[in-house]
Design an enzyme around this catalytic site. Structure first.
Site, PDB file in Angstrom:
ATOM      1  N   HIS A  18     -21.934  16.808  21.631  1.00 10.70           N
ATOM      2  CA  HIS A  18     -22.168  17.077  23.060  1.00 10.70           C
ATOM      3  C   HIS A  18     -20.862  16.831  23.821  1.00 10.70           C
ATOM      4  CE1 HIS A  18     -22.328  12.775  23.725  1.00 10.70           C
ATOM      5  NE2 HIS A  18     -23.405  12.628  22.966  1.00 10.70           N
ATOM      6  N   HIS A  21     -18.601  13.710  23.138  1.00  9.25           N
ATOM      7  CA  HIS A  21     -17.677  13.822  21.996  1.00  9.25           C
ATOM      8  C   HIS A  21     -16.516  14.748  22.368  1.00  9.25           C
ATOM      9  CE1 HIS A  21     -21.810  13.459  20.014  1.00  9.25           C
ATOM     10  NE2 HIS A  21     -21.227  12.298  19.785  1.00  9.25           N
ATOM     11  N   CYS A 126     -29.228  -3.396  14.603  1.00 10.49           N
ATOM     12  CA  CYS A 126     -29.560  -2.190  15.375  1.00 10.49           C
ATOM     13  C   CYS A 126     -29.003  -0.983  14.621  1.00 10.49           C
ATOM     14  CB  CYS A 126     -28.962  -2.247  16.781  1.00 10.49           C
ATOM     15  SG  CYS A 126     -29.135  -0.656  17.625  1.00 10.49           S
ATOM     16  N   CYS A 129     -26.621   1.316  16.689  1.00  7.90           N
ATOM     17  CA  CYS A 129     -25.230   0.833  16.785  1.00  7.90           C
ATOM     18  C   CYS A 129     -24.613   0.664  15.411  1.00  7.90           C
ATOM     19  CB  CYS A 129     -25.153  -0.542  17.438  1.00  7.90           C
ATOM     20  SG  CYS A 129     -25.716  -0.664  19.110  1.00  7.90           S
ATOM     21  N   CYS A 144     -32.225  -3.278  21.949  1.00 14.43           N
ATOM     22  CA  CYS A 144     -30.779  -3.077  22.106  1.00 14.43           C
ATOM     23  C   CYS A 144     -30.568  -2.380  23.444  1.00 14.43           C
ATOM     24  CB  CYS A 144     -30.254  -2.206  20.962  1.00 14.43           C
ATOM     25  SG  CYS A 144     -28.707  -1.367  21.366  1.00 14.43           S
ATOM     26  N   HIS A 147     -29.495   1.389  22.941  1.00 20.22           N
ATOM     27  CA  HIS A 147     -30.380   2.345  22.274  1.00 20.22           C
ATOM     28  C   HIS A 147     -31.857   2.190  22.632  1.00 20.22           C
ATOM     29  CE1 HIS A 147     -26.683   2.610  19.875  1.00 20.22           C
ATOM     30  NE2 HIS A 147     -27.021   3.875  19.802  1.00 20.22           N
ATOM     31  N   LYS A 299     -27.389   8.030  31.701  1.00 23.52           N
ATOM     32  CA  LYS A 299     -26.641   8.139  30.449  1.00 23.52           C
ATOM     33  C   LYS A 299     -27.090   9.428  29.763  1.00 23.52           C
ATOM     34  CE  LYS A 299     -25.190   5.713  26.441  1.00 23.52           C
ATOM     35  NZ  LYS A 299     -25.760   5.525  25.151  1.00 23.52           N
ATOM     36  N   LYS A 302     -30.496  12.420  24.278  1.00 21.36           N
ATOM     37  CA  LYS A 302     -31.422  13.441  23.834  1.00 21.36           C
ATOM     38  C   LYS A 302     -32.806  13.201  24.433  1.00 21.36           C
ATOM     39  CE  LYS A 302     -31.966  15.655  19.440  1.00 21.36           C
ATOM     40  NZ  LYS A 302     -32.068  15.393  18.013  1.00 21.36           N
TER      41      LYS A 302
HETATM   42  N1  MSP Z   1     -19.060   6.872  13.967  1.00 21.49           N
HETATM   43  C1  MSP Z   1     -18.692   5.995  15.002  1.00 21.49           C
HETATM   44  C2  MSP Z   1     -17.181   5.954  15.159  1.00 21.49           C
HETATM   45  C3  MSP Z   1     -16.404   5.545  13.962  1.00 21.49           C
HETATM   46  S1  MSP Z   1     -14.692   5.611  14.250  1.00 21.49           S
HETATM   47  C4  MSP Z   1     -14.016   4.861  12.945  1.00 21.49           C
HETATM   48  C5  MSP Z   1     -19.331   6.437  16.298  1.00 21.49           C
HETATM   49  N2  MSP Z   1     -19.700   7.715  16.378  1.00 21.49           N
HETATM   50  S2  MSP Z   1     -20.393   8.407  17.650  1.00 21.49           S
HETATM   51  O1  MSP Z   1     -20.788   9.722  17.208  1.00 21.49           O
HETATM   52  O2  MSP Z   1     -21.394   7.585  18.194  1.00 21.49           O
HETATM   53  O3  MSP Z   1     -19.235   8.640  18.652  1.00 21.49           O
HETATM   54  C6  MSP Z   1     -18.894   7.692  19.621  1.00 21.49           C
HETATM   55  C7  MSP Z   1     -17.770   8.249  20.432  1.00 21.49           C
HETATM   56  O4  MSP Z   1     -18.134   9.533  20.968  1.00 21.49           O
HETATM   57  C8  MSP Z   1     -17.407   7.423  21.645  1.00 21.49           C
HETATM   58  O5  MSP Z   1     -16.558   6.347  21.335  1.00 21.49           O
HETATM   59  C9  MSP Z   1     -16.750   8.471  22.501  1.00 21.49           C
HETATM   60  O6  MSP Z   1     -15.476   8.757  21.989  1.00 21.49           O
HETATM   61  C10 MSP Z   1     -17.643   9.681  22.286  1.00 21.49           C
HETATM   62  N3  MSP Z   1     -18.797   9.685  23.187  1.00 21.49           N
HETATM   63  C11 MSP Z   1     -20.111   9.756  22.821  1.00 21.49           C
HETATM   64  N4  MSP Z   1     -20.881   9.793  23.944  1.00 21.49           N
HETATM   65  C12 MSP Z   1     -20.117   9.757  25.030  1.00 21.49           C
HETATM   66  C13 MSP Z   1     -20.351   9.774  26.412  1.00 21.49           C
HETATM   67  N5  MSP Z   1     -21.558   9.870  26.936  1.00 21.49           N
HETATM   68  N6  MSP Z   1     -19.275   9.694  27.228  1.00 21.49           N
HETATM   69  C14 MSP Z   1     -17.991   9.605  26.733  1.00 21.49           C
HETATM   70  N7  MSP Z   1     -17.748   9.574  25.447  1.00 21.49           N
HETATM   71  C15 MSP Z   1     -18.760   9.647  24.552  1.00 21.49           C
HETATM   72  O7  MSP Z   1     -19.427   5.628  17.199  1.00 21.49           O
END
Ligand code: MSP
Length: 517
Positions: A18, A21, A126, A129, A144, A147, A299, A302
Site C-alpha cells: 500500500h 510501503h 504479538c 509485530c 497490542c 495491532h 491509521k 485493511k
Molecule cells: N518485515 C519488517 C521489516 C524488516 S526490515 C529488516 C516489516 N515489514 S512491514 O511490511 O510491516 O513494513 C513496515 C514498513 O513499511 C515501515 O517501517 C514503513 O517503512 C512502511 N510502512 C508501512 N505502513 C506505513 C504507513 N502507514 N505509513 C508510513 N510507512 C509505512 O516491518
C-alpha cells in the site's frame, strides 16, 4: 568514485503493498537517483521478508502454503515498484538460498563466539509485530496497541543472544559524534527515545523458535528456526554478498542509510548493530525513521478499509506525479495525514497550475511567435541565474535530509519565479511592441525551465525527459544533469539551443476537477 548504499525495510508478504510501503520506497528511490546524479556508485536495495508466524498464519487463512503466498506476494511488490519507476539495484527475498546460508553463517559465528545460549522462556508474543511484548505496554483491553490483538502466551526453550552485553557500547555509538563507529539515528526526537530506553538497560533476546517450522533452521540445532527479525535484518548484508562476494560486500558495506518508519527503529538502531558487532562486521552509518501515514485521521489498515494502493494513485495522477505527491505532502519524520482531497489539491496547485502552466504557456507562445522554435537572440540570462540561486541553497540539502516536502517547496518557488517573470514581462504585449525583447525573454524562460527540469529528475525521471524534449533541449538529460551538479557552471550546454525546434506539445498535467471527487 564515492559509494552510497541505501535500503528500505524488506516488507512482510502477508499483504499487498500500500502507499505506506510506497512512501519509504519512493523516498529511497529519490535519494538513490539524486546520489547517482552526483556521480556516486549507488546500491539501492529493497525486498520482501518471508518467514515467521505472521506469514504462516496468513498462508493458512488463504488455504495455500507459505511458499506459494511468498511467491505470489513478492511478485506484487516487484510489480508495484516497477510500476512506480523504482530504480532498485537489488531485490532480496529472505527465502533466497543465498540469504538463508548467510543467516546460518552469521548464527554459527555468534554461537562460536559464545554470544548465544539456551534458556527456558515464557512471554507474551504479538504475531502482528513479530515480537514479545511486555504486559505494561498492552492497551486497556490487554491488546497490542498497534495491532489491537491479544498477544499469545509463548513458553519454550529458546536460544538467546547476549544483547545486554552491548548496552554501553550502543549508547556511546548513538550518542557520541566522535565515536568512530557512530550510528546517526534520525530524527533527533526518536534518537532521544532510543537513548532513553537504552539507559533503562537491555535484556538478552530470544533469537529462535522451537515451535515454528517456517523459518531458517539454526545451524547448531536444526530443531529450532531463526527468529524472523534476526533473519530479516541480515538481509542488508546477505544481499550484497557477505557470504560469497567479498568484493561487492567490501565495496558497499557499511550501509550509508537504512530507511524505515518509526515502528521498526528499535530493531535497526539497537538489535541490528549489536548483531553486527557480535559477528565482527562494521556497523551501518545512519538510520532514518519517518512517521506513519494516516488516512483522513485514521491509521491505514485493511480492517478500516481505508488503504490507498499505489495503483489508485497512479490511476488518478499518473505514475510520476504520484511519486512526487506521495513524498512531498507531509514532512519526513512526524506522522501525517494524507487524504485524497489534499493530494488532488497539491497536484492542481504544484503540477497543473504552476509547472504545467509554465511549460504549456512557453511552448504555446513559441509556437505562436517563433514557429515552434527556441528564439534566436543575444541576451544576458539573469533569470536562470536567479532560479539557480533558489535551487542551489537548499535543494540538495533537503534531499540529503529526506525533507522532500521542503524540496517540493523549493522547486515550486523556482517555478513560481519564472511564472511571475512571465506575468511581469507580458510577452503577449511585447509581441505587438518589441519583438527583439520578446525573443530575449522567451529564450530565458526556456533556459530557466531547463534548469528546473534537471532538478525534477529524481522525482519524475521519465516526465523530466519528456519536458526536456518538449523544450527542444539536446543531449542526454542525465549526462547534462551530472555535469551541472558536479560543476554548477551556467550556461549549460544542451539547454534549449537557439533556433532549435521544440517537441510536439502535449498537456502533461491536466487539471483534476475537485467537484468530481
Ligand atoms: N518485515 C519488517 C521489516 C524488516 S526490515 C529488516 C516489516 N515489514 S512491514 O511490511 O510491516 O513494513 C513496515 C514498513 O513499511 C515501515 O517501517 C514503513 O517503512 C512502511 N510502512 C508501512 N505502513 C506505513 C504507513 N502507514 N505509513 C508510513 N510507512 C509505512 O516491518
Amino acid at each position: 568514485m564515492k559509494k552510497y548504499y541505501i535500503t528500505t525495510p524488506i516488507y512482510y508478504v502477508n499483504d499487498k503493498p500500500h502507499i505506506g510501503h510506497a512512501y519509504t520506497t519512493i523516498a529511497a528511490d529519490i535519494a538513490a537517483r539524486w546520489k547517482r546524479l552526483q556521480g556516486c556508485d549507488v546500491y539501492f536495495l529493497t525486498g520482501t521478508d518471508e518467514h515467521g508466524a505472521k506469514i504462516c498464519q496468513s498462508a493458512q487463512a488463504k488455504g495455500i502454503t507459505p511458499k506459494e503466498l511468498c511467491d505470489q506476494m513478492s511478485g506484487y511488490f516487484k510489480q508495484a515498484w516497477k510500476l512506480l519507476n523504482i530504480s532498485n539495484d537489488g531485490f532480496i527475498r529472505t527465502t533466497d538460498k543465498m540469504h538463508e546460508e548467510t543467516v546460518q553463517l552469521i548464527m554459527q559465528k555468534l554461537y562460536d563466539k559464545g554470544l548465544i545460549y539456551k534458556k527456558e522462556y515464557e512471554g507474551l508474543y504479538c504475531v502482528g509485530c513479530e515480537k514479545f511484548i511486555a504486559e505494561k505496554d498492552l492497551d486497556e483491553n490487554g491488546c497490542c496497541p498497534d495491532h489491537k490483538k491479544k498477544p499469545v502466551l509463548q513458553s519454550e526453550e529458546n536460544y538467546f543472544f547476549k544483547l545486554s552485553q552491548f548496552n554501553q557500547q550502543l549508547i556511546d555509538m548513538i550518542e557520541n559524534p566522535a565515536n568512530p563507529n557512530r550510528i546517526e539515528v534520525l530524527p533527533e526526537t526518536r534518537r532521544n527515545e532510543i537513548l532513553g530506553k537504552l539507559r533503562l538497560g537491555l535484556e538478552d533476546i530470544s533469537i529462535s523458535r522451537a515451535a515454528l517450522d517456517w523459518g531458517i533452521p539454526l545451524p547448531f540445532d536444526k530443531s529450532q528456526t531463526v527468529y524472523v527479525w534476526v533473519d530479516a535484518l541480515i538481509n542488508y548484508v546477505s544481499a550484497i554478498g557477505y557470504k560469497d562476494n567479498k568484493e561487492k560486500f567490501e565495496k558497499y558495506w557499511p550501509a550509508d542509510i537504512h530507511l524505515m518508519a518509526k515502528d521498526i527503529l528499535w530493531f535497526h538502531s539497537v538489535i541490528w548493530p549489536a548483531l553486527l558487532m557480535g559477528a565482527d562486521i562494521p556497523v551501518h552509518k545512519r538510520v532514518y525513521a519517518h512517521g506513519f501515514f494516516t488516512i483522513n485521521g485514521d491509521k491505514m489498515s485493511k480492517t478500516l478499509g481505508n488503504v490507498i494502493t499505489p495503483q489508485q494513485l497512479i490511476d488518478k495522477f499518473g505514475v510520476e506525479p504520484a511519486r512526487y505527491l506521495t513524498v512531498s505532502l507531509i514532512p519526513f519524520g512526524p506522522d501525517g495525514d494524507i487524504s485524497m482531497a489534499e493530494l488532488v489539491k497539491k497536484y492542481n496547485v504544484d503540477l497543473a497550475n504552476n509547472l504545467g502552466n509554465l511549460i504549456s504557456r512557453t511552448n504555446k507562445m513559441a509556437e505562436k511567435y517563433f514557429e515552434g522554435k527556441v528564439p534566436d537572440c543575444e541576451v544576458e540570462d539573469n533569470l536562470t541565474k536567479e532560479v539557480a540561486k533558489i535551487l542551489d541553497i537548499d535543494y540538495g540539502k533537503s534531499i540529503e535530509n529526506m525533507q522532500f516536502h521542503k524540496t517540493s517547496e523549493i522547486l515550486q518557488q523556482a517555478i513560481t519565479l519564472i511564472n511571475q517573470q512571465i506575468e511581469q514581462d507580458a510577452p503577449w504585449k511585447l509581441a505587438k511592441t518589441d519583438t527583439q525583447k520578446l525573443a530575449q525573454c522567451m529564450y530565458c524562460y526556456f533556459q530557466a525551465t531547463d534548469l528546473i527540469i534537471l532538478h525534477l529528475i529524481p522525482f519524475m525521471p521519465t516526465l523530466s525527459e519528456k519536458i526536456w524534449n518538449l523544450n527542444g533541449a539536446t543531449g542526454n538529460i542525465i549526462d547534462v544533469a551530472k555535469k551541472y551538479f558536479n560543476d554548477k557552471i551556467l550556461p549549460i550546454e544542451g539547454f534549449s539551443p537557439k533556433g532549435n525546434k521544440l517537441g510536439k506539445f502535449e498537456i502533461l498535467f491536466p487539471r483534476i476537477q475537485t467537484e468530481k471527487l
